[in-house]
Design a protein around this motif. Structure first.
Motif, PDB file in Angstrom:
ATOM      1  N   VAL A   1       0.472  67.629  79.392  1.00 12.58           N
ATOM      2  CA  VAL A   1       1.194  68.858  79.014  1.00 12.58           C
ATOM      3  C   VAL A   1       1.914  68.635  77.685  1.00 12.58           C
ATOM      4  O   VAL A   1       1.919  69.512  76.804  1.00 12.58           O
ATOM      5  CB  VAL A   1       2.197  69.270  80.112  1.00 12.58           C
ATOM      6  CG1 VAL A   1       3.097  70.407  79.630  1.00 12.58           C
ATOM      7  CG2 VAL A   1       1.457  69.680  81.391  1.00 12.58           C
ATOM      8  N   TYR A   2       2.513  67.459  77.523  1.00  8.31           N
ATOM      9  CA  TYR A   2       3.199  67.132  76.268  1.00  8.31           C
ATOM     10  C   TYR A   2       2.219  67.142  75.095  1.00  8.31           C
ATOM     11  O   TYR A   2       2.494  67.698  74.022  1.00  8.31           O
ATOM     12  CB  TYR A   2       3.877  65.770  76.380  1.00  8.31           C
ATOM     13  CG  TYR A   2       5.312  65.838  76.856  1.00  8.31           C
ATOM     14  CD1 TYR A   2       6.372  65.474  76.016  1.00  8.31           C
ATOM     15  CD2 TYR A   2       5.621  66.280  78.142  1.00  8.31           C
ATOM     16  CE1 TYR A   2       7.692  65.536  76.437  1.00  8.31           C
ATOM     17  CE2 TYR A   2       6.928  66.353  78.581  1.00  8.31           C
ATOM     18  CZ  TYR A   2       7.964  65.980  77.720  1.00  8.31           C
ATOM     19  OH  TYR A   2       9.272  66.049  78.141  1.00  8.31           O
ATOM     20  N   TYR A   3       1.043  66.504  75.300  1.00  8.30           N
ATOM     21  CA  TYR A   3       0.033  66.465  74.243  1.00  8.30           C
ATOM     22  C   TYR A   3      -0.450  67.867  73.888  1.00  8.30           C
ATOM     23  O   TYR A   3      -0.580  68.224  72.711  1.00  8.30           O
ATOM     24  CB  TYR A   3      -1.164  65.611  74.676  1.00  8.30           C
ATOM     25  CG  TYR A   3      -0.927  64.122  74.585  1.00  8.30           C
ATOM     26  CD1 TYR A   3      -0.296  63.548  73.481  1.00  8.30           C
ATOM     27  CD2 TYR A   3      -1.358  63.268  75.607  1.00  8.30           C
ATOM     28  CE1 TYR A   3      -0.082  62.178  73.394  1.00  8.30           C
ATOM     29  CE2 TYR A   3      -1.158  61.904  75.530  1.00  8.30           C
ATOM     30  CZ  TYR A   3      -0.519  61.361  74.420  1.00  8.30           C
ATOM     31  OH  TYR A   3      -0.320  60.008  74.342  1.00  8.30           O
ATOM     32  N   ALA A   4      -0.733  68.666  74.934  1.00  7.82           N
ATOM     33  CA  ALA A   4      -1.289  70.006  74.715  1.00  7.82           C
ATOM     34  C   ALA A   4      -0.335  70.913  73.950  1.00  7.82           C
ATOM     35  O   ALA A   4      -0.760  71.816  73.217  1.00  7.82           O
ATOM     36  CB  ALA A   4      -1.650  70.638  76.061  1.00  7.82           C
ATOM     37  N   ASN A   5       0.978  70.671  74.093  1.00 11.84           N
ATOM     38  CA  ASN A   5       1.974  71.530  73.452  1.00 11.84           C
ATOM     39  C   ASN A   5       2.680  70.865  72.275  1.00 11.84           C
ATOM     40  O   ASN A   5       3.644  71.413  71.739  1.00 11.84           O
ATOM     41  CB  ASN A   5       3.014  71.955  74.489  1.00 11.84           C
ATOM     42  CG  ASN A   5       2.435  72.873  75.544  1.00 11.84           C
ATOM     43  OD1 ASN A   5       2.291  74.069  75.330  1.00 11.84           O
ATOM     44  ND2 ASN A   5       2.086  72.301  76.703  1.00 11.84           N
ATOM     45  N   ASN A   6       2.204  69.680  71.901  1.00  8.10           N
ATOM     46  CA  ASN A   6       2.778  68.934  70.772  1.00  8.10           C
ATOM     47  C   ASN A   6       4.276  68.673  70.942  1.00  8.10           C
ATOM     48  O   ASN A   6       5.050  68.723  69.963  1.00  8.10           O
ATOM     49  CB  ASN A   6       2.532  69.689  69.452  1.00  8.10           C
ATOM     50  CG  ASN A   6       1.056  69.735  69.097  1.00  8.10           C
ATOM     51  OD1 ASN A   6       0.368  68.725  69.172  1.00  8.10           O
ATOM     52  ND2 ASN A   6       0.579  70.908  68.719  1.00  8.10           N
ATOM     53  N   TYR A   7       4.694  68.405  72.178  1.00  9.76           N
ATOM     54  CA  TYR A   7       6.088  68.034  72.418  1.00  9.76           C
ATOM     55  C   TYR A   7       6.312  66.595  71.939  1.00  9.76           C
ATOM     56  O   TYR A   7       5.408  65.758  72.032  1.00  9.76           O
ATOM     57  CB  TYR A   7       6.430  68.101  73.910  1.00  9.76           C
ATOM     58  CG  TYR A   7       6.339  69.475  74.532  1.00  9.76           C
ATOM     59  CD1 TYR A   7       6.617  70.635  73.811  1.00  9.76           C
ATOM     60  CD2 TYR A   7       5.980  69.619  75.877  1.00  9.76           C
ATOM     61  CE1 TYR A   7       6.541  71.890  74.403  1.00  9.76           C
ATOM     62  CE2 TYR A   7       5.896  70.867  76.479  1.00  9.76           C
ATOM     63  CZ  TYR A   7       6.172  72.001  75.733  1.00  9.76           C
ATOM     64  OH  TYR A   7       6.084  73.233  76.313  1.00  9.76           O
ATOM     65  N   PRO A   8       7.498  66.292  71.445  1.00  8.70           N
ATOM     66  CA  PRO A   8       7.813  64.902  71.083  1.00  8.70           C
ATOM     67  C   PRO A   8       7.658  63.982  72.297  1.00  8.70           C
ATOM     68  O   PRO A   8       8.066  64.333  73.408  1.00  8.70           O
ATOM     69  CB  PRO A   8       9.268  64.977  70.620  1.00  8.70           C
ATOM     70  CG  PRO A   8       9.468  66.400  70.227  1.00  8.70           C
ATOM     71  CD  PRO A   8       8.609  67.208  71.143  1.00  8.70           C
TER      72      PRO A   8
END
Length: 417
Positions: A177-184
Motif C-alpha cells: 500500500v505504501y509503494y502503491a501510494n508513494n508514501y514515505p
C-alpha cells in the motif's frame, strides 16, 4: 465334562457382561439407544451428486450462522474430504458465504484473487500459507470448486484465514500500500527492522519492544484515513491488528483468543455473513476455556454450532523433526470413544451429541463423562488419546471408520516413516 463346558461358557458370558458394564465396550441396550441419535452418511467424497444424507444439517444448524468443523489430526484425507463435502453443502443449500480456516489471515485472503478474479495460482497461494496442512490435493480440489461456484453464482464466497502466527504477509501487504501510494517508507523500514531483530522463535516480544512496535503501527494506521476503497482500507487496518496480535502471542491461550477475535472481525465486517470455520477439534471446541470455540460460543451462543471429527484406525500425514511423513495411527483403545463408535459397524455417520445431552438418559451417560478421544495435531505422539468431555465440547460428532493420509501437492516432500 458337559458341566465343565457349561461353566466355562457361563464364565465367558459373565466376563463379557462385566466388561460391558464397566464401560470397556457397549451393551446391546446402549447401542440401541445411541443408534437413535445416529445419522448415517453415504460417503465422504465431495464430488458426489447425491446429498440427501446431508439434509439433516438443515435441522442441526437451523438459523445459526457460524459453523465450526474440527479435525482429530491435520493430515487425514477422509476427514478433510468430509469437511469440504459439508462445506459445499452449507454454501449451496444453506447460503454460507465465508470459508475461513486455521491459517494466517493475510496470506489466506490472497486466495480470493483466484476464486473470484481468476488471477494468481492457487497452488502458490497454498504454498504461501506456511504449513503443509492445506498444501494438499484435497484442499486444492475444494478451492477449484469454490472458483466454479463463484463463477456461476451472484453471491460470491469469501476465502479467509483467522490465524496470526506470522507477521510477514501482513507487513508485505501494508508495505505494498505504501509503494502503491508513494508514501514515505521510514516508518515501514523501522517496523521491519525492529520486528526482525527482536523475534525469538515462537515467544512473544518483550513489553518494551511491543510498545515501540505499537507506536509505529499507530503512525502507520493513520494512512487509512487517506484510503477511499472500503475493502482495501479494512484489510489494511486488519493487517495492522495481525501484527499487534503476533507480537503478543506467547502461548496457545493468547493465540486462540486472537483467532476468536479474528473470526468475530470477519463476522462483523462482512454483513450479512454466514461463516464456516475449519480448524483442529481443540480450536473449535466449546468446552475448553482456552479454545477459540469457547470464546466464540461465549459471544454468539446459539449462533455457533460445532462438529468434532473422529476416526477409528488407519494412517495420516504428520510432521516430526521437520520431516513430513505418513504415520500409522494408534489403534483406538477399548475404553475410547472411537472404539465404542466403531463397534456400531456404521462406516460414516453424524452423532447428535446435543440431543443426547438434553435427553440425559442413563444409557447415554458414558457420552456425558470424560472419555478417551484422539487428539493429534500437525505432529504425532506415542499416546494419541486424551480424556475430554465430548458432549460439552461438541454439538455433533462426525465419525469415519478409517483414515488415510492426505495427498500433498507436488514439491512438498513426503517421507514414509
Amino acid at each position: 465334562m458337559k458341566i465343565r463346558f457349561f461353566l466355562i461358557i457361563l464364565f465367558m458370558f459373565s466376563f463379557h457382561a462385566i466388561r460391558a458394564q464397566d464401560g470397556n465396550e457397549l451393551t446391546i441396550e446402549q447401542k440401541q439407544y445411541i443408534n437413535k441419535f445416529i445419522y448415517p452418511l453415504s460417503t465422504f467424497e465431495p464430488s458426489t451428486d447425491n446429498n440427501e444424507d446431508l439434509k439433516v444439517l438443515n435441522k442441526f444448524i437451523g438459523n445459526s450462522d457460524i459453523v465450526g468443523l474440527g479435525e482429530s489430526t491435520h493430515g487425514s484425507s477422509e476427514v478433510y474430504k468430509m469437511k469440504y463435502r459439508i462445506s459445499q453443502y452449507l454454501i449451496k443449500d444453506l447460503n454460507f458465504n465465508i470459508f475461513s480456516l486455521e491459517a494466517n489471515m493475510p496470506e489466506s485472503y490472497l486466495m480470493n484473487n483466484y476464486i473470484s478474479r481468476n488471477i494468481d495460482s492457487p497452488e502458490d497461494v497454498l504454498r504461501g500459507m506456511y504449513f503443509w496442512l492445506w498444501q494438499t490435493q484435497e484442499t486444492l480440489a475444494f478451492v477449484e470448486w469454490l472458483k466454479t461456484h463463484n463463477e456461476n453464482n451472484n453471491q460470491k464466497v469469501l476465502f479467509d484465514g483467522f490465524d496470526m502466527q506470522y507477521y510477514f504477509g501482513a507487513l508485505k501487504q501494508i508495505r505494498d500500500v505504501y509503494y502503491a501510494n508513494n508514501y514515505p517508507l521510514d516508518d515501514i523500514n523501522s517496523l521491519i527492522k525492529i520486528l526482525k531483530e527482536n523475534k525469538r522463535g515462537n515467544k512473544k516480544y518483550k513489553n518494551k519492544i511491543q510498545k515501540t512496535v505499537n507506536l509505529l503501527l499507530d503512525k502507520v494506521s493513520q494512512k487509512a484515513l487517506e484510503m477511499e476503497d472500503k475493502e482495501s482500507k479494512k484489510r489494511f487496518l486488519q493487517n495492522i491488528t495481525i501484527i499487534r496480535q503476533n507480537i503478543k502471542v506467547g502461548s496457545s491461550l493468547t493465540r486462540d483468543k486472537f483467532m476468536a477475535e479474528n473470526v468475530d472481525w470477519i463476522k462483523q465486517n462482512y454483513n450479512p455473513s454466514k461463516v464456516i470455520i475449519s480448524a483442529h477439534n481443540f480450536h473449535v471446541s466449546k468446552e475448553n476455556r482456552s479454545s477459540m470455540g469457547y470464546h466464540i460460543n461465549e459471544k454468539y451462543q446459539n449462533d455457533y454450532i460445532n462438529f468434532g471429527f473422529a476416526f477409528y484406525e488407519g494412517n495420516y500425514t504428520a510432521s516430526v523433526d521437520g520431516k513430513i511423513g505418513t504415520f500409522t495411527s494408534q489403534t483406538a483403545p477399548i475404553r475410547s470413544l472411537e472404539s465404542n463408535l466403531n463397534s456400531l459397524d456404521i462406516p460414516y455417520f453424524i452423532l447428535d451429541l446435543k440431543s443426547i445431552k438434553k435427553d440425559n438418559n442413563e444409557l447415554g451417560k458414558w457420552l456425558l463423562k470424560d472419555i478417551e478421544f484422539r487428539k493429534t495435531g500437525s505432529g504425532t505422539k506415542n499416546d494419541e488419546f486424551r480424556k475430554i468431555n465430548i458432549a460439552d465440547s461438541f454439538d455433533f460428532l462426525i465419525f469415519i471408520n478409517k483414515s488415510s493420509h492426505s495427498n500433498l501437492l507436488e514439491n512438498i516432500k513426503l517421507k514414509d516413516t
